[in-house]
Scaffold this active site. Structure first.
Site, PDB file in Angstrom:
ATOM      1  N   ASP A   1      85.677  30.589  37.150  1.00  0.00           N
ATOM      2  CA  ASP A   1      85.608  31.656  36.146  1.00  0.00           C
ATOM      3  C   ASP A   1      84.414  31.437  35.203  1.00  0.00           C
ATOM      4  O   ASP A   1      84.138  32.284  34.353  1.00  0.00           O
ATOM      5  CB  ASP A   1      86.930  31.825  35.391  1.00  0.00           C
ATOM      6  CG  ASP A   1      87.328  30.604  34.571  1.00  0.00           C
ATOM      7  OD1 ASP A   1      86.636  29.569  34.636  1.00  0.00           O
ATOM      8  OD2 ASP A   1      88.355  30.691  33.859  1.00  0.00           O
ATOM      9  N   SER A   2      83.682  30.326  35.399  1.00  0.00           N
ATOM     10  CA  SER A   2      82.398  30.163  34.709  1.00  0.00           C
ATOM     11  C   SER A   2      81.470  31.319  35.037  1.00  0.00           C
ATOM     12  O   SER A   2      80.473  31.533  34.352  1.00  0.00           O
ATOM     13  CB  SER A   2      81.745  28.828  35.097  1.00  0.00           C
ATOM     14  OG  SER A   2      81.709  28.669  36.494  1.00  0.00           O
TER      15      SER A   2
ATOM     16  N   ASP B   1      89.379  30.626  41.440  1.00  0.00           N
ATOM     17  CA  ASP B   1      89.811  30.198  40.102  1.00  0.00           C
ATOM     18  C   ASP B   1      90.694  31.282  39.490  1.00  0.00           C
ATOM     19  O   ASP B   1      90.345  32.464  39.512  1.00  0.00           O
ATOM     20  CB  ASP B   1      88.553  30.005  39.237  1.00  0.00           C
ATOM     21  CG  ASP B   1      88.716  28.949  38.175  1.00  0.00           C
ATOM     22  OD1 ASP B   1      89.805  28.349  38.083  1.00  0.00           O
ATOM     23  OD2 ASP B   1      87.737  28.719  37.439  1.00  0.00           O
TER      24      ASP B   1
ATOM     25  N   LYS C   1      92.908  27.456  41.721  1.00  0.00           N
ATOM     26  CA  LYS C   1      92.851  26.467  40.639  1.00  0.00           C
ATOM     27  C   LYS C   1      93.371  27.108  39.362  1.00  0.00           C
ATOM     28  O   LYS C   1      93.102  28.274  39.097  1.00  0.00           O
ATOM     29  CB  LYS C   1      91.407  25.996  40.430  1.00  0.00           C
ATOM     30  CG  LYS C   1      91.208  25.080  39.234  1.00  0.00           C
ATOM     31  CD  LYS C   1      89.842  24.430  39.220  1.00  0.00           C
ATOM     32  CE  LYS C   1      88.759  25.229  38.583  1.00  0.00           C
ATOM     33  NZ  LYS C   1      88.976  25.628  37.170  1.00  0.00           N
TER      34      LYS C   1
ATOM     35  N   GLU D   1      94.280  26.076  34.993  1.00  0.00           N
ATOM     36  CA  GLU D   1      94.024  25.124  33.911  1.00  0.00           C
ATOM     37  C   GLU D   1      95.310  24.732  33.190  1.00  0.00           C
ATOM     38  O   GLU D   1      96.148  25.595  32.909  1.00  0.00           O
ATOM     39  CB  GLU D   1      93.059  25.743  32.880  1.00  0.00           C
ATOM     40  CG  GLU D   1      91.664  25.965  33.408  1.00  0.00           C
ATOM     41  CD  GLU D   1      90.688  26.446  32.332  1.00  0.00           C
ATOM     42  OE1 GLU D   1      91.027  26.426  31.133  1.00  0.00           O
ATOM     43  OE2 GLU D   1      89.576  26.838  32.721  1.00  0.00           O
TER      44      GLU D   1
ATOM     45  N   GLU E   1      87.925  17.653  33.390  1.00  0.00           N
ATOM     46  CA  GLU E   1      86.728  18.113  32.673  1.00  0.00           C
ATOM     47  C   GLU E   1      86.604  17.430  31.309  1.00  0.00           C
ATOM     48  O   GLU E   1      87.555  17.434  30.504  1.00  0.00           O
ATOM     49  CB  GLU E   1      86.777  19.637  32.493  1.00  0.00           C
ATOM     50  CG  GLU E   1      85.557  20.158  31.733  1.00  0.00           C
ATOM     51  CD  GLU E   1      85.213  21.611  31.964  1.00  0.00           C
ATOM     52  OE1 GLU E   1      85.925  22.309  32.715  1.00  0.00           O
ATOM     53  OE2 GLU E   1      84.204  22.059  31.388  1.00  0.00           O
TER      54      GLU E   1
HETATM   55  O1  KIV Z   1      84.850  27.739  36.311  1.00  0.00           O
HETATM   56  C1  KIV Z   1      84.276  26.678  36.600  1.00  0.00           C
HETATM   57  O2  KIV Z   1      83.100  26.642  36.979  1.00  0.00           O
HETATM   58  C2  KIV Z   1      85.021  25.443  36.435  1.00  0.00           C
HETATM   59  C3  KIV Z   1      84.254  24.161  36.531  1.00  0.00           C
HETATM   60  C4  KIV Z   1      83.538  23.915  35.260  1.00  0.00           C
HETATM   61  C5  KIV Z   1      85.128  23.035  36.907  1.00  0.00           C
HETATM   62  O3  KIV Z   1      86.184  25.471  36.214  1.00  0.00           O
END
Ligand code: KIV
Length: 256
Positions: free
Chosen positions: A45-46, A84, A112, A114, A181
């Site tokens: 989600d970056s 994500d 994934k 969090e 992280e």
């Molecule tokens: O969204 C992302 O790129 C991440 C990484 C920073 C691990 O979660």
């Protein structure tokens, strides 16, 4: 190999060799990373920040993640693809399963999310639905607004113990690996040695750059230098794509 077998193969790499993970958000990048042989591709989600221009990841929706996951998946043959789960796509176990299914339909092998102990019920539900889950613990970018910034985690014994406890709970709930992280190197090492599943670190090394996790994840724009406006201090830039684009565009302008 199906997705569960692919996730199992990544888990089995613990203590064998370092696991490589990079983010990708589109077809060409997914294809290039896959062809270069990266173990795992994270459609993170970056993307909200480095692709879509938002100030943080809290603006990312499930629809955005589905769109980008599908684009990456069209270019990938071998690497494990992580979809994500964006903020508020896993507020309940039922919603978590429905969101995870959408990411898998878009082409993700695994998902994934969090958090630590507070996410155990969602992890269990997704795993029970047959979808492998990778945890994400330590500094949680989706909490940046509540926390008032991106802060290194594990600096006190109390915080360290809570993160270790959370990591153990994620393992127990069925995660096949955990992204760690921005935790202090001593804690990253302790979690890596305690867990049976692999840890994939970002921002968890000390000044000596010694490896503290079983693998390493990086944001692709940091690695290739295509997002020059903000580069985290722990990132190693290995190319200057932004500079190349500027040079090519100036050359084009001057040629017409
Ligand atoms: O969204 C992302 O790129 C991440 C990484 C920073 C691990 O979660």
């Amino acid at each position: 190999m199906n997705s569960v077998q692919k996730a199992d193969a990544i888990r089995a790499l613990k203590s064998q060799r370092p696991i490589s993970m990079l983010t990708a958000y589109d077809y060409p990048t997914g294809r290039l990373l896959d062809e270069a042989g990266v173990d795992v591709i994270l459609v993170g989600d970056s993307l909200g920040m480095v692709m879509l221009g938002f100030p943080d990841t809290t603006h990312v929706t499930l629809d955005m993640m589905v769109h980008h996951t599908a684009a990456v998946a069209r270019g990938v043959k071998n690497s494990l693809i992580i979809g994500d789960m964006p903020i508020h796509s896993y507020d309940t176990p039922e919603q978590a399963v429905a969101s995870a299914r959408q990411l898998v339909e878009a082409g993700a092998d695994v998902v994934k999310l969090e958090g630590g102990i507070n996410q155990v019920d969602k992890v269990r539900a997704i795993v029970a639905a047959g979808i492998p889950v990778i945890g994400h613990h330590g500094m949680l970018p989706q909490r940046v607004l509540e926390e008032g910034g991106y802060k290194k985690k594990g600096k006190t014994a109390k915080e360290s113990d809570a993160i270790l406890e959370g990591a153990l709970a994620l393992q127990e709930a069925g995660c096949f690996a955990i992204v760690l992280e921005s935790v202090v190197p001593e804690l990253a090492k302790k979690i890596t040695h305690t867990l049976e599943i692999p840890t994939i670190g970002i921002g968890c090394k000390g000044k000596d750059q010694e490896q503290t996790c079983d693998g390493e994840v990086a944001v692709i724009t940091d690695v290739v230098g295509s997002y020059p406006w903000f580069v985290p201090p722990f990132a190693t830039q290995r190319a200057d794509v932004a500079g190349e684009i500027s040079r090519a565009v100036r050359g084009y302008i001057n040629s017409i």
